[in-house]
Design a protein around this motif. Sequence first.
Motif: not given
Length: 343
Positions: A292-294, A311-320
């Motif tokens: 991230f962010p490449l 991909l943004a949603v996937a990153h957000l779910i894991v970040a939660l």
Amino acid sequence: MYETNLAIALIMAPFFIVLGALPFVSRQYARFGRVGLWSGLVAAALVLYACAVVAFTLFPLPEIDDPAQFCRAHAALAHPQLRPLASLDDIVYGADREQAFLQVFFNFVLFAPLGFFLKYRYGRGLTHSVVVGLALSLTVEFTQLTGNWGLYPCPYRLFDVDDLITNTAGTAIGWLLAVPLMKVLPSAWPRPRADLRPPGLVRRGLGDLLDFAVWWLAAAAASIVLAVFEIDSELAGDAMLYFIGFMCLLGLPLMRRDRSGPGRASLHLALAETGRAGPASRMRVFVRFLVFPLPFVVLFALEEPLWIGGLAVAHLIVALTGRSIAGRLSGTSTVTRAVVMGR
């Protein structure tokens, strides 16, 4: 006309809020260790107000096909109206009394927030605020008298001394209204505290978004430069776009001690190795960039908005869950600059 000008102000405001967010937020964290929600809203309202002043005093910009004909049509505006309180005659005796009244009333309303902000946010006195209101009003009137400082061959709006009077009076009224309102409104500035707490998801995510926003703004500025020098090359434009992107998202983090891009740096964020003190190594910064962010840059180049969203949603779910995908794979954690720098 007022609806059009309001729309212009609302369109301009987000751009300038993003543009001004970096120095404002950075200064907030440097002075107070945080950005208070209320103080941030006050700052955004101030930017919106500034955009409204520009929109309502200069726009809509007229189109000119024939400069001579344009100037003949606006010949009456070439001579300033210098008789004080002449607008009262229009209100009492004019053919369109309602429009004349609204014009005077609107001048009061447009400059009242200036006096309010000068008192509420900056603690300025009445005399200082009135002088600032007069100076701003003079700037607006001379801008109109000079055809936007020569951009137009002749004025398309009237320099009116009554506007100076009503604008300055509006500033004073806004200042006077701020005095009692300050007793019930929260402080325009947050209380200082040490910035040592682990940054939350909102702060980390906003830092990443600001990194991309800086890339977008810098790329837009570069495209303007190319247009000025009449370089009409799609290859040059794309090369400039991605060069700026890599500099913002990888080059600057590798060079900075806190390992942050411009957006994250404005929020006083730093990248540290997980479980260790001090900034992350350059190798870990590079690995994080690959994760991230490449991928977002590649998907942007491929024009795949659905994949970008997924991909943004996937990153957000894991970040939660507490740590981001990039943090897990690169062995890094986002902390505050005060933690990494030891202050």
